[in-house]
Design a protein around this motif. Structure first.
Motif, short mmCIF file in Angstrom:
data_model
loop_
_atom_site.label_atom_id
_atom_site.label_comp_id
_atom_site.label_asym_id
_atom_site.label_seq_id
_atom_site.Cartn_x
_atom_site.Cartn_y
_atom_site.Cartn_z
N HIS A 49 5.99 10.86 3.98
CA HIS A 49 5.92 9.63 4.75
C HIS A 49 5.00 9.01 5.35
O HIS A 49 3.98 8.56 5.99
N THR A 68 2.54 9.31 0.36
CA THR A 68 2.93 7.98 0.30
C THR A 68 1.85 6.95 -0.23
O THR A 68 1.71 6.53 -1.42
N SER A 69 0.92 7.48 0.99
CA SER A 69 0.14 5.83 0.70
C SER A 69 -1.31 7.17 -0.41
O SER A 69 -2.16 5.62 -0.72
N THR A 93 9.90 0.04 4.74
CA THR A 93 8.77 0.26 4.17
C THR A 93 8.56 1.74 3.13
O THR A 93 8.09 0.90 1.91
N TRP A 97 8.20 1.35 -0.59
CA TRP A 97 7.53 2.27 -1.79
C TRP A 97 8.32 2.60 -2.51
O TRP A 97 7.37 2.72 -3.86
#
Length: 339
Positions: A49, A68-69, A93, A97
């Motif tokens: 993350h 995670t992006s 965040t 997610w």
């Protein structure tokens, strides 16, 4: 779930200080499914993350495949490999997610304490779930909308949670059995020299009755009475009376089978419970002491330090990372520093 010609793709989200044993038990089982079957039944990847390099609870680091992006869009499920022990600094965040992944229809799982993050994100509301036995009471108290069990693992619709350690292997074997048949699952178990595949209904902790056999029902009754009376401890005389034996006979049972006197066994049980509350809850030290049967904070603090080599206050500061502490064991001291 029916077997699919297309490999199932699982992502493993690694939280800092994740359980290496739980993570390894899960991915080794998937790898072995491919090896035994001679087919690519499963693909798996690791996800970070805030950083791609994640240190486990053994300080062994894993460089994750994705962040995670930028996770692949074709994953079938994501398993959260939880922090051991639970910390209170999960990222909002990250919770958002996970909620987003659930909305996309992905299955979500928790390994070891990964269930805590899923519950904190509201993703276990109305689901059966489990977590490592050390955190069971905390999960029940903090997230009443989650149906918490003490089973090795729980599979409820598109939620997969397990208690960690080798229970991650049992959960994966269960999923493999549903997806590709129990013959394959049994063959994998044999490759791991595993005596049997445990079911989700198997309890996590080894009951006292299993450890000492069925020949000491009075001893088992006495321990169950202790477990039910942590806040208001019973005297050894009261315990003996309630189980129907003399005090001397009860003391002899404990000494012969557990190599400890009843009062000491009871005290250690209460102190272990106090440690769980200190680590996992925001209850004040006074409240923890009262809940574990100590009449005053000084008495609780002195007794706690005598057993663990550290005061309750320093125990909590260590968990929250406020300062380094020295923990004293029977033969040595070791310095634990904040990360």
């Amino acid at each position: 779930m029916l077997a699919s010609k297309k490999p199932l793709k699982y992502g493993f989200l690694l939280l800092p200080n994740y359980s290496m044993l739980g993570f390894s038990s899960a991915i080794e089982t998937l790898y072995m499914a491919n090896w035994v079957s001679g087919k690519e039944l499963y693909q798996f990847c690791t996800i970070g993350h805030e950083s791609k390099e994640i240190a486990s609870n053994t300080s062994v680091s894993t460089v994750t495949d994705y962040m995670t992006s930028n996770v692949p869009s074709d994953l079938d499920a994501i398993f959260v490999c939880g922090v051991s022990p639970i910390t209170k600094n999960e990222s909002p965040t990250l919770e958002s997610w996970l909620v987003g992944q659930a909305k996309k229809g992905l299955g979500l799982g928790g390994i070891c304490t990964g269930s805590h993050l899923l519950a904190k994100s509201g993703l276990l509301n109305g689901y059966r779930a489990t977590i490592h036995w050390w955190s069971l009471a905390h999960l029940r108290d903090e997230f009443p909308e989650t149906i918490v069990s003490n089973h090795l693992f729980e599979v409820d619709r598109d939620r997969f949670t397990c208690s960690g350690g080798t229970a991650a292997m049992d959960m994966m074997l269960f999923l493999i059995g549903k997806q590709h048949g129990m013959t394959l699952a049994s063959s994998i178990s044999e490759q791991f020299v595993c005596e049997r595949i445990r079911s989700h209904e198997d309890p996590q902790r080894i009951p006292l009755q299993t450890r000492i056999g069925n020949g000491q029902p009075k001893l088992i009754d006495a321990v169950q009475l202790m477990e039910a009376n942590i806040r208001e401890p019973l005297s050894t005389d009261d315990l003996a009376y309630h189980v129907g034996v003399s005090r001397r006979h009860l003391e002899r049972l404990f000494k012969q089978n557990l190599n400890i006197v009843p009062s000491r066994y009871y005290l250690e049980m209460r102190l272990q419970h106090a440690k769980q509350l200190l680590i996992q809850t925001d209850k004040s030290i006074t409240e923890v002491g009262i809940e574990c049967g100590f009449g005053s904070a000084p008495h609780f603090s002195t007794t706690y330090k005598g057993f663990f080599g550290i005061t309750p206050r320093k125990e909590r500061k260590h968990v929250t990372g406020e300062e380094p502490v020295t923990i004293q064991s029977d033969r040595k001291k070791r310095q634990l520093w904040r990360r």
